[in-house]
Design an enzyme around this catalytic site. Structure first.
Site, PDB file in Angstrom:
ATOM      1  N   GLY A 213     -34.820 -95.783 -24.389  1.00 38.37           N
ATOM      2  CA  GLY A 213     -34.455 -94.778 -23.390  1.00 38.37           C
ATOM      3  C   GLY A 213     -33.938 -95.010 -22.157  1.00 38.37           C
TER       4      GLY A 213
ATOM      5  N   GLY B 128     -36.665 -94.134 -18.111  1.00 42.86           N
ATOM      6  CA  GLY B 128     -36.163 -95.415 -18.454  1.00 42.86           C
ATOM      7  C   GLY B 128     -35.289 -96.339 -17.832  1.00 42.86           C
TER       8      GLY B 128
ATOM      9  CB  SER C 179     -45.136 -84.347 -21.650  1.00 42.84           C
ATOM     10  OG  SER C 179     -44.850 -83.362 -20.644  1.00 42.84           O
ATOM     11  CB  SER C 180     -48.721 -82.879 -17.570  1.00 45.17           C
ATOM     12  OG  SER C 180     -47.483 -82.048 -17.200  1.00 45.17           O
ATOM     13  CB  CYS C 181     -46.434 -79.815 -21.538  1.00 42.63           C
ATOM     14  SG  CYS C 181     -45.541 -80.823 -22.854  1.00 42.63           S
TER      15      CYS C 181
ATOM     16  CE1 TYR D 285     -40.721 -84.031 -25.046  1.00 43.86           C
ATOM     17  CE2 TYR D 285     -42.472 -83.341 -23.627  1.00 43.86           C
ATOM     18  CZ  TYR D 285     -41.614 -84.066 -23.722  1.00 43.86           C
ATOM     19  OH  TYR D 285     -41.354 -85.058 -23.134  1.00 43.86           O
TER      20      TYR D 285
ATOM     21  CE  LYS E 225     -42.694 -87.092 -25.481  1.00 44.79           C
ATOM     22  NZ  LYS E 225     -42.149 -88.449 -25.771  1.00 44.79           N
TER      23      LYS E 225
ATOM     24  CB  THR F 123     -47.397 -85.002 -12.922  1.00 48.35           C
ATOM     25  OG1 THR F 123     -47.463 -83.828 -12.546  1.00 48.35           O
ATOM     26  CG2 THR F 123     -46.732 -85.780 -11.843  1.00 48.35           C
ATOM     27  CG  ASN F 124     -43.839 -81.272 -13.766  1.00 48.53           C
ATOM     28  OD1 ASN F 124     -43.392 -80.581 -14.618  1.00 48.53           O
ATOM     29  ND2 ASN F 124     -44.934 -80.541 -13.229  1.00 48.53           N
ATOM     30  CG  LEU F 125     -42.122 -88.036 -14.455  1.00 49.47           C
ATOM     31  CD1 LEU F 125     -41.689 -89.017 -15.547  1.00 49.47           C
ATOM     32  CD2 LEU F 125     -42.927 -88.699 -13.259  1.00 49.47           C
TER      33      LEU F 125
ATOM     34  CG  HIS G 181     -37.728 -80.945 -16.539  1.00 47.59           C
ATOM     35  ND1 HIS G 181     -37.440 -82.211 -17.065  1.00 47.59           N
ATOM     36  CD2 HIS G 181     -38.738 -80.512 -17.307  1.00 47.59           C
ATOM     37  CE1 HIS G 181     -37.742 -82.307 -18.252  1.00 47.59           C
ATOM     38  NE2 HIS G 181     -38.745 -81.315 -18.584  1.00 47.59           N
TER      39      HIS G 181
ATOM     40  NE  ARG H  88     -45.155 -76.105 -13.926  1.00 45.97           N
ATOM     41  CZ  ARG H  88     -45.960 -75.065 -14.133  1.00 45.97           C
ATOM     42  NH1 ARG H  88     -46.988 -74.986 -13.313  1.00 45.97           N
ATOM     43  NH2 ARG H  88     -45.620 -74.316 -15.270  1.00 45.97           N
TER      44      ARG H  88
ATOM     45  CG  ASP I  25     -44.423 -67.059 -13.292  1.00 50.57           C
ATOM     46  OD1 ASP I  25     -43.495 -67.264 -12.879  1.00 50.57           O
ATOM     47  OD2 ASP I  25     -44.971 -66.251 -13.014  1.00 50.57           O
TER      48      ASP I  25
END
Length: 319
Positions: A11, A17, A108-110, A137, A141, A165-167, A180, A210, A280
Site C-alpha cells: 500500500g 504507505g 484503525s481506532s474503529c 471494516y 481489522k 487514530t484518524n490520519l 475522511h 476526533r 454523527d
C-alpha cells in the site's frame, strides 16, 4: 532492521504507505519492495503466494486496505469487509510461510466499541458493540489483529498490530464522496472559497470529538517499532493479549472546532452550518497512547501546522 534489509511496504501509494516509503528512504533503507495494485492485487491468493515466493521480504508493513469515511462505509460495506479480509489473510499467511522476520499490521481506532471508555486503551477491544456505520471494516481489522496474535502464539512470530487514530497528510484522498472528515473539509472549504460561497455545510451536529495524527508522525511510529530490539517489545508478545498498540496524539477536538480551524487555514470568509439530518458517527474516539509513550515515542506535528501542509498538498493535486 539493517539498512539493506528487504522491506515490503504494502500500500505504498496510500496515505500511510507513502509516508512510510518516504521515511524509510530518508533514513537510508535502500532495499524496498514496492508494488502498485496493478502490479500485484493483494486480494489474489495465487498472485500473493507467487510474489512472496520470489521476493521473500524480511520485514513487511501491511498498510494496504480499502478505506473511507462514513459515506463510503455505508455505501460499500461488502467491499469493506471482503476486500480487507482477503488482503490481510493473503499477506499475513505468506509472511509466515516465507519466513519474514517481522510484520507490522495497520488497523484503525474503529475496532473499539462505540461506547468505549475514553480515552480508549488496548484492553477495550471486543468489550462492546461497534459503531454500525463502519462495523464491516472494523470487523475485518479485528480479524487481522487476531490473525497476528494467532500466528504469534502458534508459530512464534513477532507480528505487531498498530492502531492509528484518524490520519491526515500528504497524499491523502480529497474526494468529497469517499474521503475522511479532515481532507473532505479541506476540499469543501477550499471550493467554497474559490466560488465565493456564503456558507459551507458540514455533516452532523459538529459535537463529536476526533483526534488527528499527521501521516509522517504515524510513519515514524511504525519505523520506531520495527527498529526496536525484540526485548524492548516483549510486553506486546504474550499468549493472553493481542500484540496491539495504539498510536495517536492523546488530544481531540470537536468537529465544529476542526471545521473552524480548516476555515482559518484555508482563508474562507463565509459561515459554517451543520446538517443535523446527517449521521454523527461515534461521539468520541480518543486513543489512550500510554503504551506507545512508555515504549519511548510521541508525536511531533501540531494540528494547525499539519492542516496547512495538507492544504498545500491538496492544492498541488487539484491544480
Amino acid at each position: 532492521m539493517k539498512r539493506n534489509s528487504k522491506i515490503y511496504v504494502a500500500g505504498h501509494r496510500g496515505l500511510v504507505g507513502s509516508a512510510l516509503a518516504r521515511r524509510l528512504q530518508d533514513k537510508g533503507y535502500d532495499n524496498l519492495v514496492l508494488r502498485t495494485h496493478a502490479e500485484l492485487d493483494l486480494r489474489n491468493q495465487a498472485a500473493v503466494q507467487d510474489f512472496f515466493a520470489v521476493e521473500k521480504p524480511e520485514y513487511i508493513i501491511l498498510a494496504a486496505a480499502i478505506v473511507g469515511g462514513i459515506h463510503a462505509n455505508n455505501t460499500y460495506p461488502a467491499e469493506f469487509i471482503e476486500d480487507n479480509l482477503l488482503i490481510q489473510n493473503n499477506v499475513i499467511h505468506n509472511a509466515w510461510k516465507h519466513g519474514a522476520t517481522r510484520l507490522l499490521f495497520l488497523g484503525s481506532s474503529c475496532i473499539y466499541p462505540k461506547n468505549a471508555p475514553q480515552p480508549m486503551n488496548e484492553g477495550c477491544l471486543m468489550t462492546g458493540p461497534l459503531e454500525p456505520t463502519n462495523r464491516p471494516y472494523a470487523i475485518a481489522k479485528i480479524a487481522g489483529i487476531e490473525m497476528c496474535h494467532a500466528y504469534n502464539r502458534q508459530y512464534g512470530t513477532k507480528y505487531i498490530a498498530v492502531m492509528p487514530t484518524n490520519l491526515y497528510g500528504p497524499n491523502d484522498n480529497y474526494d468529497l464522496d469517499n474521503s475522511h472528515v479532515l481532507p473532505a473539509l479541506i476540499r469543501k472549504v477550499h471550493e467554497a472559497k474559490m466560488s465565493n460561497a456564503k456558507e459551507v455545510v458540514v455533516w452532523g451536529t459538529g459535537t463529536p470529538k476526533r483526534e488527528f495524527l499527521y501521516s509522517d508522525d504515524m510513519a515514524d511510529a511504525c519505523l520506531y517499532l520495527l527498529e526496536q530490539a525484540e526485548d524492548k517489545l516483549q510486553s506486546l508478545f504474550n499468549d493472553e493479549l493481542p500484540p496491539l498498540v495504539n498510536v495517536g496524539c492523546g488530544e481531540d477536538l470537536t468537529i465544529r472546532e476542526l471545521a473552524e480551524l480548516v476555515k482559518e487555514v484555508v482563508g474562507f470568509k463565509g459561515e459554517l452550518t451543520f446538517d443535523t439530518s446527517k449521521p454523527d458517527g461515534t461521539m468520541r474516539k480518543l486513543m489512550d497512547v500510554s503504551r506507545m509513550t512508555a515504549l519511548g515515542w510521541t508525536r511531533k506535528m501540531q494540528l494547525k501546522e499539519g492542516v496547512g501542509l495538507s492544504y498545500q498538498d491538496m492544492l498541488s493535486r487539484i491544480s
